[in-house]
Design a protein around this motif. Structure first.
Motif, PDB file in Angstrom:
ATOM      1  N   GLU A   1      10.570   5.776  -1.077  1.00  0.00           N
ATOM      2  CA  GLU A   1      11.018   4.875  -2.138  1.00  0.00           C
ATOM      3  C   GLU A   1      11.028   3.425  -1.671  1.00  0.00           C
ATOM      4  OE1 GLU A   1      15.162   3.956  -4.606  1.00  0.00           O
ATOM      5  OE2 GLU A   1      14.939   5.828  -3.500  1.00  0.00           O
ATOM      6  N   ILE A   2      11.527   3.188  -0.460  1.00  0.00           N
ATOM      7  CA  ILE A   2      11.614   1.820   0.063  1.00  0.00           C
ATOM      8  C   ILE A   2      10.219   1.240   0.307  1.00  0.00           C
ATOM      9  CG2 ILE A   2      12.378   0.433   2.032  1.00  0.00           C
ATOM     10  CD1 ILE A   2      14.760   2.336   2.291  1.00  0.00           C
ATOM     11  N   ILE A   3       9.318   2.037   0.867  1.00  0.00           N
ATOM     12  CA  ILE A   3       7.958   1.558   1.115  1.00  0.00           C
ATOM     13  C   ILE A   3       7.282   1.173  -0.192  1.00  0.00           C
ATOM     14  CG2 ILE A   3       5.661   2.212   1.932  1.00  0.00           C
ATOM     15  CD1 ILE A   3       7.019   3.927   4.059  1.00  0.00           C
ATOM     16  N   GLU A   4       7.479   1.972  -1.229  1.00  0.00           N
ATOM     17  CA  GLU A   4       6.875   1.660  -2.527  1.00  0.00           C
ATOM     18  C   GLU A   4       7.432   0.358  -3.094  1.00  0.00           C
ATOM     19  OE1 GLU A   4       5.843   6.167  -4.158  1.00  0.00           O
ATOM     20  OE2 GLU A   4       7.793   5.261  -4.596  1.00  0.00           O
ATOM     21  N   LEU A   5       8.716   0.124  -2.906  1.00  0.00           N
ATOM     22  CA  LEU A   5       9.332  -1.094  -3.414  1.00  0.00           C
ATOM     23  C   LEU A   5       8.852  -2.338  -2.664  1.00  0.00           C
ATOM     24  CD1 LEU A   5      13.036   0.068  -3.964  1.00  0.00           C
ATOM     25  CD2 LEU A   5      11.364  -0.534  -5.732  1.00  0.00           C
ATOM     26  N   ARG A   6       8.518  -2.185  -1.386  1.00  0.00           N
ATOM     27  CA  ARG A   6       8.169  -3.346  -0.560  1.00  0.00           C
ATOM     28  C   ARG A   6       6.711  -3.330  -0.099  1.00  0.00           C
ATOM     29  NH1 ARG A   6      13.028  -4.576   3.545  1.00  0.00           N
ATOM     30  NH2 ARG A   6      11.742  -6.434   3.796  1.00  0.00           N
ATOM     31  N   GLN A   7       5.880  -2.588  -0.822  1.00  0.00           N
ATOM     32  CA  GLN A   7       4.485  -2.476  -0.395  1.00  0.00           C
ATOM     33  C   GLN A   7       3.737  -3.803  -0.497  1.00  0.00           C
ATOM     34  OE1 GLN A   7       2.117   0.172  -2.850  1.00  0.00           O
ATOM     35  NE2 GLN A   7       3.410  -0.199  -4.631  1.00  0.00           N
ATOM     36  N   ASN A   8       4.119  -4.672  -1.431  1.00  0.00           N
ATOM     37  CA  ASN A   8       3.456  -5.978  -1.506  1.00  0.00           C
ATOM     38  C   ASN A   8       3.727  -6.812  -0.264  1.00  0.00           C
ATOM     39  OD1 ASN A   8       2.397  -5.365  -3.988  1.00  0.00           O
ATOM     40  ND2 ASN A   8       3.812  -6.628  -5.163  1.00  0.00           N
ATOM     41  N   GLU A   9       4.949  -6.717   0.253  1.00  0.00           N
ATOM     42  CA  GLU A   9       5.300  -7.440   1.470  1.00  0.00           C
ATOM     43  C   GLU A   9       4.511  -6.914   2.660  1.00  0.00           C
ATOM     44  OE1 GLU A   9       9.368  -8.487   4.019  1.00  0.00           O
ATOM     45  OE2 GLU A   9       9.482  -7.431   2.103  1.00  0.00           O
ATOM     46  N   LEU A  10       4.390  -5.604   2.736  1.00  0.00           N
ATOM     47  CA  LEU A  10       3.603  -5.002   3.807  1.00  0.00           C
ATOM     48  C   LEU A  10       2.131  -5.404   3.693  1.00  0.00           C
ATOM     49  CD1 LEU A  10       5.152  -1.413   3.781  1.00  0.00           C
ATOM     50  CD2 LEU A  10       5.193  -2.979   5.729  1.00  0.00           C
ATOM     51  N   ALA A  11       1.610  -5.372   2.465  1.00  0.00           N
ATOM     52  CA  ALA A  11       0.205  -5.696   2.251  1.00  0.00           C
ATOM     53  C   ALA A  11      -0.088  -7.144   2.618  1.00  0.00           C
ATOM     54  CB  ALA A  11      -0.177  -5.433   0.796  1.00  0.00           C
ATOM     55  N   LYS A  12       0.846  -8.035   2.341  1.00  0.00           N
ATOM     56  CA  LYS A  12       0.649  -9.439   2.689  1.00  0.00           C
ATOM     57  C   LYS A  12       0.539  -9.621   4.196  1.00  0.00           C
ATOM     58  CE  LYS A  12       2.741 -14.018   2.119  1.00  0.00           C
ATOM     59  NZ  LYS A  12       3.887 -14.789   1.560  1.00  0.00           N
ATOM     60  N   LEU A  13       1.377  -8.919   4.961  1.00  0.00           N
ATOM     61  CA  LEU A  13       1.310  -9.010   6.417  1.00  0.00           C
ATOM     62  C   LEU A  13      -0.002  -8.450   6.947  1.00  0.00           C
ATOM     63  CD1 LEU A  13       4.959  -7.978   7.395  1.00  0.00           C
ATOM     64  CD2 LEU A  13       3.935 -10.248   7.604  1.00  0.00           C
ATOM     65  N   ILE A  14      -0.447  -7.330   6.371  1.00  0.00           N
ATOM     66  CA  ILE A  14      -1.713  -6.745   6.792  1.00  0.00           C
ATOM     67  C   ILE A  14      -2.859  -7.731   6.563  1.00  0.00           C
ATOM     68  CG2 ILE A  14      -3.401  -4.918   6.338  1.00  0.00           C
ATOM     69  CD1 ILE A  14      -1.043  -3.132   5.500  1.00  0.00           C
ATOM     70  N   SER A  15      -2.899  -8.302   5.356  1.00  0.00           N
ATOM     71  CA  SER A  15      -3.965  -9.239   5.011  1.00  0.00           C
ATOM     72  C   SER A  15      -3.938 -10.478   5.894  1.00  0.00           C
ATOM     73  CB  SER A  15      -3.829  -9.639   3.535  1.00  0.00           C
ATOM     74  OG  SER A  15      -4.873 -10.492   3.144  1.00  0.00           O
ATOM     75  N   GLN A  16      -2.744 -10.950   6.217  1.00  0.00           N
ATOM     76  CA  GLN A  16      -2.599 -12.175   7.008  1.00  0.00           C
ATOM     77  C   GLN A  16      -3.067 -11.996   8.438  1.00  0.00           C
ATOM     78  OE1 GLN A  16       1.477 -13.524   7.898  1.00  0.00           O
ATOM     79  NE2 GLN A  16       0.857 -15.555   7.203  1.00  0.00           N
ATOM     80  N   GLU A  17      -2.802 -10.836   9.027  1.00  0.00           N
ATOM     81  CA  GLU A  17      -3.128 -10.635  10.443  1.00  0.00           C
ATOM     82  C   GLU A  17      -4.434  -9.875  10.661  1.00  0.00           C
ATOM     83  OE1 GLU A  17       1.421 -10.675  12.251  1.00  0.00           O
ATOM     84  OE2 GLU A  17       0.237  -8.839  12.328  1.00  0.00           O
TER      85      GLU A  17
END
Length: 266
Positions: free
Chosen positions: A137-153
């Motif tokens: 549930e938490i990962i789904e709620l914050r997946q945009n934040e995770l995706a932004k870090l992936i894209s940035q690095e």
């Protein structure tokens, strides 16, 4: 600390380039070639050492961030460790630095995992599966934040990063059903006076070294099933894009999984 730099200054009309010598202080150097004058000197915070304003102070570098190990639920504080830069591949800019681990860091992570292992492994599979549901549930709620870090690095597009997270979540969903997977079985009379049964038990402390190309998906292929089965896990992500993995480990803590069950060493 002053930064040595070169400035190009153009003069028009009857202005004398030599008049600028006073602003350079003792360390400045002035050289001319035709109508173009090169002004060189040690610049301190937007000022020449002669205390005359020369240019607007440049913005601070964006990184100002040091990515540390996560051991026993908190950033580990090891002295005298080196660090390596993390770059945004789209711009070539250094955006942060990651602390380099040592054998001592690994030892501390293993010690932390061994300390919590008896408590974590003794929880029923049903209790552990409920924490996996919360993690999903938490990962789904914050997946945009995770995706932004992936894209940035890493450099992949935001949509590709979201797709990577979705693939990893499939394994978390599998781990949510761990009570059924750990049920075991019993068969009588598989041979003359022989019965057969299977019993699944935690192994202890596991570890995974994950690559650069999928900084979220590959870790989620590893640790969710391992910890759902009652094991503890030590994650070593790529030093090129570790921020999303670090955030993922923090989300594990947020889901109520005890500190030490999942540790991260760079």
């Amino acid at each position: 600390i002053g930064t040595f730099m070169k400035m190009h200054i153009f003069f028009f009309g009857d202005k004398d380039p030599g008049d600028l010598g006073s602003i350079m202080g003792e360390t400045g150097k002035l050289s001319a070639r035709g109508d173009e004058t090169f002004l060189e000197g040690a610049i301190d915070g937007g000022r020449a050492l002669g205390n005359e304003k020369m240019y607007d102070e440049p913005p601070k570098k964006a990184y100002q961030k040091l990515l540390d190990h996560l051991i026993n639920g908190k950033n580990a504080d090891f002295l005298n460790l080196s660090s390596t830069p993390i770059y945004n591949p789209a711009t070539g800019e250094e955006i942060s630095r990651v602390v380099s681990g040592t054998a001592n860091c690994v030892d501390e992570a293993v010690k932390s995992a061994l300390n919590i292992f008896p408590e974590w492994s003794s929880m029923t599979p049903l209790v552990r599966s409920r924490k996996m549901f919360k993690l999903k549930e938490i990962i789904e709620l914050r997946q945009n934040e995770l995706a932004k870090l992936i894209s940035q690095e890493h450099g992949k597009t935001f949509d590709d990063a979201l797709g990577e997270i979705g693939r990893g979540l499939e394994v978390v969903e599998f781990a949510c059903g761990i009570p059924n997977h750990l049920a075991g079985n019993y068969t009588s009379n598989v041979g003359r006076s022989i019965d057969s049964w299977s019993d699944y038990q935690p192994m202890g402390v596991c570890a995974g070294i994950t690559p650069f190309n999928f900084p979220i998906m590959v870790p989620m292929w590893m640790f969710p099933v391992a910890i759902a089965c009652g094991n503890c896990f030590i994650l070593k992500p790529s030093e090129r894009d570790p921020s999303s993995s670090k955030l993922l480990c923090e989300l594990v803590l947020e889901a109520g999984i005890p500190p030490g069950v999942l540790n991260m060493v760079n």
